[in-house]
Every structure is written in C-alpha cells, then in structure tokens.
Design a protein around this motif. Structure first.
Motif: not given
Length: 385
Positions: A243-252
């Motif tokens: 799963g990846a969420g909308a607006g995802q960034m790497m830890m930030t």
C-alpha cells in the motif's frame, strides 16, 4: 492453491557480526532450507529488498542454488518486508517458481548505519532526491527526526504523551527479556528507564528508537500442499498486500491535510481484511513494525484495532503485552530482539502459527504482520493450515 511459509532461518543478532553481508545471507538461507527440510537445488526463486547489498545471483552461487526462474526486489526499505513474501507467493501461485526464498541481510550496526545523518540525500538527481531537498539541507535528515515531526503533531491533536510512547517500549523489552535470541534478552526496562533515557529528537527518547543490528533472516515460500509434506508445520499466507497513500513521500509526508496518521497502512489493512474476509477481532496476535514507538500506536488505529486517537488507551495497563487484549511482537520486535528490517518479525509470526515461539500466545490461528511505516508498506495475514 494457496502459498505458505515452509521454513524460517536466521543468524544470531549482534552489533558486530565479524563477517560479510553475503555470508550472513547465505547462512540464513541455509538455515531456512534446513528448517523446511529442503536442499538448495529445490530453490528456483529469490526475493529481497532493493536495499540489500547481496545480488540474487551471488546468493544463489554461494548457497549452491541452480537455475532461477524468478527473482525480484521490493522498494521502500523496511516497507518491503511483507512485500517480499507477497512477491514469492505470487510467483508460486502463478507457476513462475516452485520454491522461493526471501532474504534480508546486513551489517546495520558495524557497517552502514541507517540512523546516521546523510546530507547527500538531498542532492541526488532523482525523484527521491527532489523530495529530500525540501528538508535535508535544513538539518532534518535522520529517520528519528522525520518521525519526531509526526509524533509531535499526534501528541498535539490527540493529547498523547511521551509516557504513552514509553509503554510500547516497555512492552517490547519485556517480551525480549524472555527471548534468548533477542539482543536485550534478560534486560527489561521500566517506564522510568524510558523517561530517563536521553533525547534523540524531541519528543523521541533513545528508548523510543529501534536498534541497529547485524544479522540476516530468510523465509522459504512454496505451495501449501507441498508445504504440508515438509519438515515443519507451514504458516499459510491467507492474505498479502502492499500500500501507498495519496500524497505519499519517503518518511516525510508532511503536506497532506492530516499528518497524524499512516494512510498507506490503512490501504494495506483494508486490502488484507478484504482478501481474507477477516477483521481485527480474528487476530490472536500481531507483529507490528516498531522502528519508532509512536508509529505502533498509529498502526493500531489505522488497522482498526481502535479508533483515531484511542491507541494510548488501548496500550495502557499492558494492552499489547502477553496476556493483553492484543499481544504485539511477542519476540520483542525491533526495539527488543533486533532490527532486521522487519524480516525477523515475519519469522516470529511463523513460530506463533506453529506454536513454537518462546513467548507463545494461546490458541493462535491468525497473525497480522506489518512492514515499515512512514514509507509505502506491506502486510500479511498468516494462518494455521
């Protein structure tokens, strides 16, 4: 035809292994194959993380594996843990391979330490380098600092306290204290110990942060029918999801409308419940990725074990300890056993299903497992045959 985990293997967990990461990987693979009662010649697939330094063909050579018909790697650091098993299960179920080994090996304490600042992250000519350029040049460059931003906002919105985070650490160390394989075997802590530990990045104390460990873990995945005829009782892969969420960034992912949750874990949870036809009440224990204590609370909420902002109350009075409403990480987790990027947690889930854990939960039929948080992630439900 379902797939199952038929074998688990690991090296010892240490702070200085004294050998190469390739040797660690080979040792863990040999141990997993022995656990399953298989030989290297039975393996035709390998899966690992993009961050693992050991090429699949190198591991195959060192172990004595022959031809490979399937090999893959999963991105996003610790978020890959359960994803490796998902890839292996897909290969088995589609006939691309018959026996797939998932592995992760590193000298994360004596070698490259993930927790150290790296100013180069913000200058890479890549999409991730672009993301990192928003904060790394200004000193926000460690995983602890990135999580601290979320933790502070969570505390502000829901009234959580450092003591609430500390209860997670106390539970994990209590479990590790009775696990001979754990680095912190025989070394439980109190809430006072947690509060007295030094600040790393406020509001995170030292004891809110997982270990840096040397070691390796491997898992053997094959069909459920075949696994039933092997040496150990299998853990059936009832459901697997990424799963990846909308607006995802790497830890930030600070630019979403709300930064108190982990939407990507909610994506994984919904998919796991949909595939399995189960829900939180069907889990007897859970292996939750505990690289930092605040994200254990958030995962309980995202996965439906309690409502938003209610995890502190859920954890209070031993709620996630052995004998509590949901025993979490009976092996001690990454805070107490070792940080092998989540793979040691999957091995513990297999032991719980088999009934062979040193901290065995009663009457385990289903175990929920999660991978790294703050990044695109993955999850599993493992069940008894």
């Amino acid at each position: 035809m379902k797939a199952a985990i038929a074998g688990i293997g690991a090296t010892e967990f240490s702070k200085d292994s004294g050998r190469s990461e390739l040797q660690l990987a080979a040792e863990a693979v040999f141990a997993a194959l022995d656990d399953a009662g298989l030989s290297p010649g039975d393996v035709d697939g390998l899966v690992t993380y993009t961050q693992d330094t050991n090429q699949e063909i190198a591991v195959a050579r060192e172990v004595g594996i022959g031809d490979l018909t399937f090999f893959s790697r999963v991105h996003y650091g610790g978020g890959a843990a359960c994803g490796t098993v998902m890839h292996a299960a897909m290969a088995v179920r589609t006939g691309m391979a018959r026996t797939v080994v998932c592995y992760r090996a590193f000298n994360e304490r004596s070698g490259r330490r993930f927790g150290q600042p790296d100013a180069r992250l913000g200058g890479e000519p890549s999409s991730q380098g672009l993301e990192m350029s928003w904060h790394v040049p200004y000193g926000l460059m460690t995983p602890a600092a990135w999580v601290a931003m979320f933790a502070r906002r969570y505390m502000h919105v829901y009234g959580a306290t450092s003591e609430d985070f500390g209860r997670v650490a106390v539970a994990m160390r209590r479990h590790a204290a009775t696990n001979p394989a754990a680095w912190f075997h025989g070394r439980p802590i109190t809430l006072a110990d947690h509060q007295d530990s030094k600040w790393i990045v406020e509001p995170l104390h030292l004891l809110d942060c997982c270990q840096e460990s040397d070691g390796a873990v491997a898992l053997v995945v094959t069909s459920e029918d075949r696994a039933r005829d092997l040496r150990r009782s299998p853990a059936v892969i009832t459901a697997a999801a990424q799963g990846a969420g909308a607006g995802q960034m790497m830890m930030t992912s600070y630019y979403r409308d709300d930064m108190t949750g982990l939407p990507e874990m909610s994506v994984v949870g919904r998919k796991l419940w949909e595939i399995s036809g189960m829900g939180p009440a069907d889990m007897q224990t859970a292996i939750l990725y505990d690289h930092f204590t605040p994200f254990v609370l958030t995962q309980l909420e995202e996965l439906g074990f309690c409502g938003r902002g209610e995890a502190a109350g859920y954890v209070a009075d031993g709620g996630i300890e052995l004998g509590g409403r949901l025993p979490v990480n009976p092996h001690g987790g990454q805070l107490g056993e070792a940080y092998i990027h989540g793979m040691n947690g999957i091995a513990e889930a297999v032991r719980q299903v088999r009934g062979t854990s040193v901290n065995q939960v009663k009457d385990v039929s289903n175990v929920l497992v999660t991978a790294g948080t703050g990044v695109p992630t993955s999850g599993l439900i493992l069940s008894s045959p």
